[in-house]
Design an enzyme around this catalytic site. Structure first.
Site, PDB file in Angstrom:
ATOM      1  N   LYS A  33      42.411  88.208 -60.534  1.00 52.35           N
ATOM      2  CA  LYS A  33      43.260  87.018 -60.558  1.00 52.35           C
ATOM      3  C   LYS A  33      44.748  87.366 -60.613  1.00 52.35           C
ATOM      4  CE  LYS A  33      42.981  86.100 -65.567  1.00 52.35           C
ATOM      5  NZ  LYS A  33      44.400  86.253 -65.864  1.00 52.35           N
ATOM      6  N   THR A  34      45.112  88.443 -61.330  1.00 42.89           N
ATOM      7  CA  THR A  34      46.519  88.832 -61.389  1.00 42.89           C
ATOM      8  C   THR A  34      47.019  89.190 -59.996  1.00 42.89           C
ATOM      9  OG1 THR A  34      46.240  89.664 -63.639  1.00 42.89           O
ATOM     10  CG2 THR A  34      48.179  90.400 -62.438  1.00 42.89           C
ATOM     11  N   ASP A 216      48.854  80.875 -65.900  1.00 40.12           N
ATOM     12  CA  ASP A 216      47.719  81.775 -66.055  1.00 40.12           C
ATOM     13  C   ASP A 216      46.990  81.443 -67.355  1.00 40.12           C
ATOM     14  OD1 ASP A 216      46.006  83.844 -65.454  1.00 40.12           O
ATOM     15  OD2 ASP A 216      47.297  85.396 -66.300  1.00 40.12           O
ATOM     16  N   GLU A 217      45.696  81.748 -67.420  1.00 45.94           N
ATOM     17  CA  GLU A 217      44.870  81.498 -68.615  1.00 45.94           C
ATOM     18  C   GLU A 217      44.976  80.029 -69.062  1.00 45.94           C
ATOM     19  OE1 GLU A 217      42.901  83.712 -69.352  1.00 45.94           O
ATOM     20  OE2 GLU A 217      43.752  85.692 -69.021  1.00 45.94           O
ATOM     21  N   GLN A 247      36.074  81.865 -70.743  1.00 45.14           N
ATOM     22  CA  GLN A 247      36.879  82.801 -71.515  1.00 45.14           C
ATOM     23  C   GLN A 247      37.860  82.083 -72.435  1.00 45.14           C
ATOM     24  OE1 GLN A 247      38.013  86.586 -69.395  1.00 45.14           O
ATOM     25  NE2 GLN A 247      37.417  85.412 -67.587  1.00 45.14           N
ATOM     26  N   ARG A 600      34.766  93.229 -70.820  1.00 48.64           N
ATOM     27  CA  ARG A 600      35.847  94.231 -70.828  1.00 48.64           C
ATOM     28  C   ARG A 600      35.316  95.578 -70.351  1.00 48.64           C
ATOM     29  NH1 ARG A 600      39.078  91.089 -69.914  1.00 48.64           N
ATOM     30  NH2 ARG A 600      37.260  89.719 -69.802  1.00 48.64           N
TER      31      ARG A 600
END
Length: 785
Positions: A33-34, A216-217, A247, A600
């Site tokens: 996504k980044t 973002d997020e 998340q 992760r």
């Protein structure tokens, strides 16, 4: 253009090439996504969008820095604003400070400063705290600000919400902050959201200034953040949000999952893009994560997949206790480094609470393994650094009373606590800063002439320091240390004369000032430095290049990745946390937290449970987390480490009960249930901005009521031995009328079910009569009718 679009998948290209109109990017973990966000910004600029009209808002400085670096490679030198929500609001507030009753040189209180200010406000409000605590009052007020509840609104609703004490303290606390020309962390969002609500012209100007906003997020936004983003996207609805409901792990901090779940209702013209391909983890790890999260109800469906090699199976390992767990993990890491050529930086150990890292630290040290505990704010909480920061804050903002009280007698200069208290009372009565009261010291009754002389000398010192405020930060800090004779003070006050760590920290702080001056040759103001320090987060301390094993909480691990992950303490009462067990929202958030931890891992993952665990000196039997039952147990590699399996067939009450009876604090910053029963301003994200920004305050206050959410049963619990052997039937499979078989009593029928979670009990009628069974430990088999 080729550099921007090459190598992107079709879904990634769809997101990157979208320019005008609302966009929702549902990005699974490890889905790039980044990369998509930065490539999209570069694409927009290539298509003629002015970079000065783009704002990219993140939740961590680390994420913002990564985006800035990647964009610099694609579109060098473009003035796109990138930073965290709080930094974005801090800069807006600097520019429009007067609208919030502040000056542009306002100070940002850290947690410790806010705590001192709150104690002062509680005393000034003259309220009884016999049935509450300063921490509870602080939490209630923080929650109110995140929901845009003003002091007036809380007062009008306090009789209904039961927050009467906090409602009386809230206006006093806010007034003291304004007098001190200061804000707390919540105020950065609160003031900006209120400004946008109360100033339509300002809102329209900023809407035009930032025509394209990327968040973002987005699943972690609270109501204040929602209102800010909504307010800046009315005239130009070019709002692109990236996130993943699976998340969302900050509900206890005010995050509202409905913001992302309802985005398509808020913006009916939205384009939705799903990023489902995972580039990070092996299929083995991804299947475990996917099967776990599918048990959540409040989510948006995604089909996660990866083309990575299958990899090693996920390990579920059981240990005797937490010490054996720590030793076993440390041995495994040492062995992998010694025999497989791996590096310490390849490993991370994740836990639900910081308290669980202590035995891990001991095991790391005893084996000579380098490690780091991620806590980015720790350096700035050291006494010597707090002292110097307090001086800098007071130089920047003479109204900063908390800073004044900290340094007025540091180094020691003969100003006692009684003198400071008289200065504070005089300042409160006259509604002036304490530094101004110090200038009037000879007018204050009860302060001896000798003490007044010392106070005057401090004011003179302050005036000398203030004249250096426009110097470089390095010059100012060196002058400050010299004029106050601070290093001599540290040497004199040190218990161990050989201990130079405090002075070393001062040197490190000066080095940070040198680096700041280097990075900000034009805009390196004292104000900017203090703002940067105030907005440091835990993950800012993580250095990927440091060759050390990383110990951190699951919350802190968000956004990071490691080749090998160990998640410890996957046990009831720890994960899920004991205070999350009674609500659907809390229970699902804990499941999301484990999902984040699992995802992760890039190549290897181990989950571990113990037979017993000691937390803060209290040893209790440990019960495996009910989440483990939701994993594909037949795919896991299940390993025991010298555990007496018979122990797990006993009644855990015989050992003192389950660990969910522990009163464990949440060490990640708040109570996971803090927002579940508090007042709420809006029913859904779809109407939040309209309600907050358009309804009269009286009508809003009418809607501020406490809501209790229904209790959730802990489903599917198995014994620890069952976890390793394939297990028996989950407890939720039993209902009245269920036909069962027992090895001793034969076939029978369930006639009633009582209790929940690990204490769920069935009464079963057999030929010889009725018998009661604790289902989590019963040797019952469901049979066809």
């Amino acid at each position: 253009m080729d550099a921007i679009l090459n190598g992107l998948t079709e879904s990634q290209k769809q997101a990157v090439t979208h320019i005008d109109g609302p966009l929702l990017i549902l990005a699974g973990p490890g889905s790039g996504k980044t990369r998509v966000v930065t490539h999209r910004i570069a694409y927009m600029i290539s298509q003629g969008v002015s970079p000065s009209q783009i704002a990219a808002v993140t939740f961590t400085n680390k994420a913002a820095d990564e985006m800035r670096t990647r964009l610099g490679q694609l579109a060098p030198g473009q003035p796109v604003w990138m930073g965290t929500f709080h930094r974005f609001c801090a800069q807006l507030l600097r520019r429009y400070a007067s609208l919030a009753g502040l000056s542009e040189n306002y100070s940002i209180y850290d947690t410790a400063d806010s705590k001192q200010a709150m104690k002062r406000a509680i005393a000034a409000a003259n309220v009884s705290t016999s049935h509450t605590s300063p921490e509870q009052i602080t939490s209630i007020i923080s929650s109110a600000k995140n929901r845009l509840v003003t002091p007036e609104m809380m007062l009008s609703a306090s009789s209904r919400t039961g927050d009467a004490v906090a409602a009386k303290v809230y206006p006093v606390y806010q007034q003291q902050l304004l007098t001190a020309n200061a804000v707390d962390f919540d105020d950065l969002l609160f003031h900006v959201a209120i400004m946008l609500r109360n100033n339509p012209e300002l809102r329209e100007d900023l809407d035009s200034r930032f025509r394209y906003i990327l968040v973002d997020e987005y699943q972690d936004t609270n109501l204040a953040q929602y209102a800010i983003v909504r307010g800046l996207s009315i005239n130009n609805a070019n709002l692109a949000v990236t996130g993943d409901p699976d998340q969302s792990i900050y509900g206890w901090r005010g995050a509202d999952l409905n913001n992302i779940l309802d985005f398509e209702k808020d913006y009916p013209a939205v384009t939705t893009v799903r990023l489902e391909q995972n580039y990070r983890s092996t299929p083995n790890i991804l299947r475990v994560a996917d099967q776990l999260i599918r048990h959540n109800q409040k989510r948006k469906k995604k089909d996660l997949y990866t083309h990575n090699p299958e990899g090693d199976p996920v390990v579920l390992r059981m240990y005797e206790d937490g010490y054996q767990e720590a030793d076993g993990i440390a041995d495994a890491i040492s062995n992998a480094i010694r025999t497989e050529g791996m590096r310490p930086r390849d490993f991370a150990i994740l836990c639900r609470m910081n308290a669980l890292t202590r035995s891990l630290e001991h095991s790391m040290r005893s084996r000579g393994l380098p490690y780091q505990i991620i806590n980015g704010v720790e350096f700035y909480q050291r006494k010597e650094i707090k002292d110097l920061l307090a001086y800098l804050h007071l130089i920047n903002n003479p109204s900063h009373d908390v800073a004044f009280q900290r340094v007025v007698n540091v180094p020691t200069r003969g100003i006692g606590a009684k003198t400071v208290e008289r200065l504070r009372r005089y300042a409160d009565v006259n509604r002036i800063p304490m530094l101004q009261a110090a200038r009037d010291v000879y007018k204050i009754e009860g302060i001896a002439k000798r003490s007044a002389t010392f106070v005057t000398r401090f004011v003179e010192l302050y005036d000398r320091l203030s004249k250096k405020a426009s110097a470089t930060l390095e010059d100012l800090l060196r002058y400050l240390v010299e004029e106050t004779k601070y290093e001599a003070f540290l040497e004199k006050s040190s218990v161990d004369q050989q201990d130079s760590s405090a002075i070393g920290n001062v040197d490190e702080f000066i080095s940070a000032a040198v680096e700041f001056d280097r990075q900000h040759p034009e805009d390196g103001t004292l104000e900017a430095f203090l703002e940067q320090v105030a907005l440091v987060s835990d993950t800012d301390a993580f250095e990927e290049s440091d060759d050390r094993v990383t110990l951190m909480t699951l919350h802190a691990a968000k956004g990071l990745e490691f080749p090998c992950i160990y998640i410890v303490g996957v046990e009831q009462g720890l994960l899920p946390h004991s205070r999350s067990m009674d609500t659907d929202a809390g229970f699902e958030e804990e499941r999301r937290l484990l999902f984040v931890g699992i995802t992760r891992a890039m190549q290897r993952l181990q989950l571990s449970v113990c037979k017993r665990r000691t937390v803060r000196g209290d040893t209790r039997p440990a019960v495996p987390s009910p989440f483990l039952n939701e994993l594909p147990l037949d795919e896991l590699k299940k390993v025991e480490s010298n555990v007496d399996r018979d122990w797990f067939d006993e009644d855990p009450d015989a050992h003192g009960g389950y660990p969910d009876s522990w009163d464990l604090p949440d060490e990640d910053g708040g109570d996971p249930l803090a927002d579940d029963s508090g007042p709420t301003v809006h029913e859904s994200a779809a109407t939040a901005y309209d309600e907050v920004c358009q309804l009269p305050e009286a009508e809003i206050a009418e809607r501020v009521e406490s809501k209790k959410r229904k209790s959730a049963q802990v489903a599917g619990l198995k014994t620890a031995a069952d976890m390793l052997n394939g297990g028996v039937t989950p407890v939720t499979a039993y209902r009245e009328g269920t036909q069962v078989r027992h090895t001793e009593y034969g076939d029978g029928t369930v006639v009633s079910i009582t209790g929940r979670g690990p204490k769920r009990t069935a009464t079963v009628r057999f030929d010889d009569g009725e018998h009661n069974f604790r289902l989590a430990f019963a040797k019952l088999e469901v049979i066809d009718g």
